[in-house]
Design an enzyme around this catalytic site. Structure first.
Site, PDB file in Angstrom:
ATOM      1  N   ARG A   1      43.476 -32.491  -4.408  1.00  0.00           N
ATOM      2  CA  ARG A   1      42.849 -33.724  -3.942  1.00  0.00           C
ATOM      3  C   ARG A   1      41.886 -34.194  -5.027  1.00  0.00           C
ATOM      4  NH1 ARG A   1      38.482 -32.076   0.820  1.00  0.00           N
ATOM      5  NH2 ARG A   1      37.464 -30.346  -0.270  1.00  0.00           N
TER       6      ARG A   1
ATOM      7  N   ARG B   1      -4.977 -13.414  -0.256  1.00  0.00           N
ATOM      8  CA  ARG B   1      -6.184 -13.589   0.546  1.00  0.00           C
ATOM      9  C   ARG B   1      -7.166 -14.524  -0.160  1.00  0.00           C
ATOM     10  NH1 ARG B   1      -6.835  -7.189   1.757  1.00  0.00           N
ATOM     11  NH2 ARG B   1      -6.149  -7.172  -0.422  1.00  0.00           N
TER      12      ARG B   1
ATOM     13  N   TRP C   1      38.583 -35.014  -6.681  1.00  0.00           N
ATOM     14  CA  TRP C   1      37.119 -34.939  -6.629  1.00  0.00           C
ATOM     15  C   TRP C   1      36.551 -36.284  -7.089  1.00  0.00           C
ATOM     16  CZ3 TRP C   1      33.704 -31.612 -10.382  1.00  0.00           C
ATOM     17  CH2 TRP C   1      32.369 -31.646  -9.942  1.00  0.00           C
TER      18      TRP C   1
ATOM     19  N   ASN D   1       0.814  -1.229   0.000  1.00  0.00           N
ATOM     20  CA  ASN D   1       0.000   0.000   0.000  1.00  0.00           C
ATOM     21  C   ASN D   1       0.843   1.272   0.000  1.00  0.00           C
ATOM     22  OD1 ASN D   1      -2.116  -1.765   0.112  1.00  0.00           O
ATOM     23  ND2 ASN D   1      -3.053  -0.926   1.944  1.00  0.00           N
TER      24      ASN D   1
ATOM     25  N   THR E   1      25.587 -25.599  -6.965  1.00  0.00           N
ATOM     26  CA  THR E   1      26.888 -24.986  -7.266  1.00  0.00           C
ATOM     27  C   THR E   1      27.005 -24.579  -8.731  1.00  0.00           C
ATOM     28  OG1 THR E   1      27.972 -26.306  -5.551  1.00  0.00           O
ATOM     29  CG2 THR E   1      29.392 -25.366  -7.262  1.00  0.00           C
TER      30      THR E   1
ATOM     31  N   GLN F   1      30.118 -22.766  -1.828  1.00  0.00           N
ATOM     32  CA  GLN F   1      30.420 -22.881  -3.252  1.00  0.00           C
ATOM     33  C   GLN F   1      29.864 -21.697  -4.035  1.00  0.00           C
ATOM     34  OE1 GLN F   1      29.013 -25.213  -1.240  1.00  0.00           O
ATOM     35  NE2 GLN F   1      29.420 -27.289  -1.994  1.00  0.00           N
TER      36      GLN F   1
END
Length: 661
Positions: free
Chosen positions: A577, A228, A579, A95, A446, A475
């Site tokens: 490392r 509503r 994945w 409003n 990701t 990520q």
């Protein structure tokens, strides 16, 4: 005699002030904000009302709705308002709330230059920015309330009002008279762009065709939502008209915005109701009533609610059941609600002028320029890409002038052979702030977070900064390359976790003389990628690479002549490392900083990766290069093995010119 004159003057002044105050009270609050003569906002009376607005503002920066701010307050009422400033539960944009108060304060500040009004405006701006969803929409209430109040709300112009304020700030509108600092301006531009993206995404598709918008859209799915009981999911003529009016104010609109406007205008033309006029009258019982009669000269009308399937107008009582005729609902709802509106007529009237003033496409479609100030072919990068030829025979060069481009950029599969080249690496910045939780699309969120996503083969990106500005929130990809034969040269690629995603088992990519920053696994994926003469900067104790190389691929990530650096305080970083268990990563002739752990590599608790994957080094140097304590399953290349890591063997080319023809 002097005392008597003063007494008479006092009475006259009191009478005049009372008369003016009475005239003001005859107006609605919205009329006082929007319709008063500009000079009036400099008056003492206007400032008194502004002081009321300050009292009604909550500490969070917003206001409650349906408050007559211009009515005089008793001392007791002022004390009550001061005591309740911490109560933010009913702050809203519904409003006209918050919007009207901010506009009013800006008008009074423009005339008085009193900082107290500007400060309150800026507090309101902070509220708007905080209330916005990460997807760009605004809820009806903030702090959030349960129920339909949390939906993205277009009803009564709620979200459009917020966008208009942001647009005025971003364009330096003289109507506001308030300028913000550069940091705040960056936030408002980002908020506007996010809001624009939300508007585009929420435009309703009816059987595959874009139409208009609804009063409320679900804050997660963007689908039409119920409010509503008598406000069912439906298309709305008024809501659509307000949104189109906003979109038509955007200078040099994107193709998405143009398509959105064109589709909405077609839909408004299709759904207008002609030959019908609204009449209001008082019944013999003294009740307000309305009816609709045939009139060939009546202005076209649009229904407030139209069926999502076929645009049929419908009406609803408090029982929530659709009715075909307005006469089928009770008098209280029939007379007390705006079921039809003529406002879209103004949009249709403005549309031809908007269409006529559109900027034509550039004459040379193979060489285009992007600049934010309107001086180039396009204002944003994505528009230039969207207007590029599909599968061109020759390379398309998009030159990007200095500036901060707050947008998600997508080079599509059908847009190969595109070069994005910045005017200056440090001052030509593409930035966005999507991250895993903000995208909220499930376990693979990701991959939706990229600031720049490349899917067109033979793409070249040069002299740019590409950033995911979300911060250390999980990520958040800055650059995602899912295409073959791409060259990224002399770029800053900035992020935290998962900064660069390189994908496509057969795809080959080359990063030359780039700075890449991040925290955890900030170079990851399964593409065959050569990094030469790059700086790899770790921002936390974690892992640099997380390869997921394909099982049969001979090469994965290869770093040659790179420098590995770290932020102050970073002392324990692994080179990589796996994945996935066939990961392959090699560092050759690289300067390894002292932040590199003596073990060098980590198996990510995947023992099989120690034999199935391949992690190796060759002639590295620097404080992090000693091999004495490297994990036993890593490799040290012989000279003969190192010779197989040539550009020709890794990428299948002798120089990048073979890809960039």
């Amino acid at each position: 005699m002097g005392y008597f004159r003063k007494f008479i003057l006092k009475i006259i002044v009191c009478f005049l002030v009372g008369s003016v105050q009475g005239q003001v009270l005859d107006h609605s609050w919205s009329a006082i904000v929007l319709d008063m003569d500009d000079s009036w906002y400099a008056t003492k009376e206007a400032q008194n009302i502004a002081d009321n607005v300050l009292l009604y503002q909550k500490d969070i920066g917003g206001w409650h709705k349906n408050t007559a701010m211009h009515k005089s307050l008793s001392e007791e009422e002022k004390l009550q308002l001061t005591a309740s400033k911490s109560d933010s539960n009913r702050c809203t944009i519904d409003n006209g709330a918050t919007f009207l108060e901010m506009i009013y304060l800006s008008k009074v500040y423009k005339k008085t230059k009193k900082d107290v009004y500007k400060d309150a405006f800026l507090n309101g701006l902070d509220y708007i920015l905080e209330a916005q969803y990460s997807n760009g929409g605004w809820p009806q209430y903030y702090p959030l309330r349960q129920g339909y109040y949390s939906h993205i709300t277009y009803n009564d112009g709620a979200m459009v009002h917020m966008m208009n304020i942001l647009n005025d700030i971003n364009t330096g509108s003289k109507n506001l008279g308030i300028q913000v600092d550069s940091a705040t301006l960056s936030k408002t531009k980002l908020a506007f762009n996010k809001g624009l993206s939300c508007i585009i995404k929420t435009q309703y598709k009816q059987h595959g065709t874009l139409t208009g918008w609804c009063a409320q859209h679900d804050e997660v799915t963007f689908q039409p939502a119920k409010a509503r009981a008598y406000e069912l999911p439906s298309l709305g003529g008024v809501d659509t008209a307000q949104i189109v009016s906003l979109l038509m104010t955007i200078e040099n609109p994107s193709d998405d915005v143009k398509r959105s406007i064109e589709a909405a205008v077609i839909w408004l033309e299709k759904t207008k109701i002609t030959g019908l006029k609204e009449e209001r009258y008082i019944t013999t019982e003294g009740l307000k009533e309305k009816r609709y009669v045939k009139d060939p000269n009546a202005k076209p009308l649009w229904a407030r609610f139209m069926d999502l399937e076929d645009n049929t107008p419908f009406f609803c009582d408090r029982d929530g059941i659709k009715k075909a005729s307005i006469m089928d609902i009770k008098q209280e709802r029939r007379a007390g609600y705006a079921w039809y509106n003529t406002n879209p007529n103004q949009v249709l009237k403005q549309y031809p002028t908007w269409k006529k003033n559109l900027k034509p496409h550039p004459k040379d479609s193979y060489n285009v320029t992007v600049a934010q100030d309107g001086s180039a072919d396009y204002n944003n990068i994505q528009d230039a890409i969207n207007n590029s030829k599909a599968f061109p025979y020759d390379r398309i060069t998009i030159f990007i002038k200095k500036g901060i481009y707050r947008e998600k950029v997508h080079v599509y599969e059908w847009n190969p052979k595109i070069t994005l080249i910045g005017e200056d690496k440090a001052e030509t910045i593409i930035t966005y702030n999507d991250y895993f939780d903000s995208v909220n699309l499930g376990r693979n969120s990701t991959f939706h977070t990229s600031t720049v996503l490349v899917e067109g083969n033979y793409t070249q990106i040069k002299n740019l900064t590409i950033e995911n500005s979300a911060g250390a929130v999980g990520q958040a990809i800055a650059l995602s390359v899912g295409a073959n034969a791409c060259v990224i040269e002399n770029c800053n690629i900035l992020g935290n976790q998962d900064t660069v995603y390189l994908t496509g088992e057969q795809n080959k990519q080359w990063f030359k003389n780039c700075l890449i920053t991040g925290t955890t696994d900030f170079i990851f994926g399964n593409a065959i990628t050569l990094f030469s003469d790059c700086e790899i900067r770790s921002k936390s104790d974690s892992f640099i690479t997380a390869a997921s190389t394909a099982r049969l691929s001979k090469y994965g990530f290869v770093f040659k002549n790179c420098t590995l650096t770290a932020n102050q305080g970073v002392t324990n970083v692994y080179l990589g490392r796996p994945w996935r268990i066939y990961a392959k990563t090699v560092f050759m002739n690289c300067d390894l900083g002292k932040h590199i752990r003596e073990e060098g590599w980590h198996n990510w608790n995947k023992p099989e990766a120690e034999t199935l994957g391949f992690y190796a080094e060759y002639k590295n140097y620097g404080e992090g290069s000693p091999l004495k304590n490297r994990v036993k399953w890593s490799h040290q290349l012989t000279k003969q093995e190192a010779e197989t890591y040539s550009i020709q063997n890794i990428l299948g080319i002798n120089s990048e010119t073979e890809w960039l023809k």
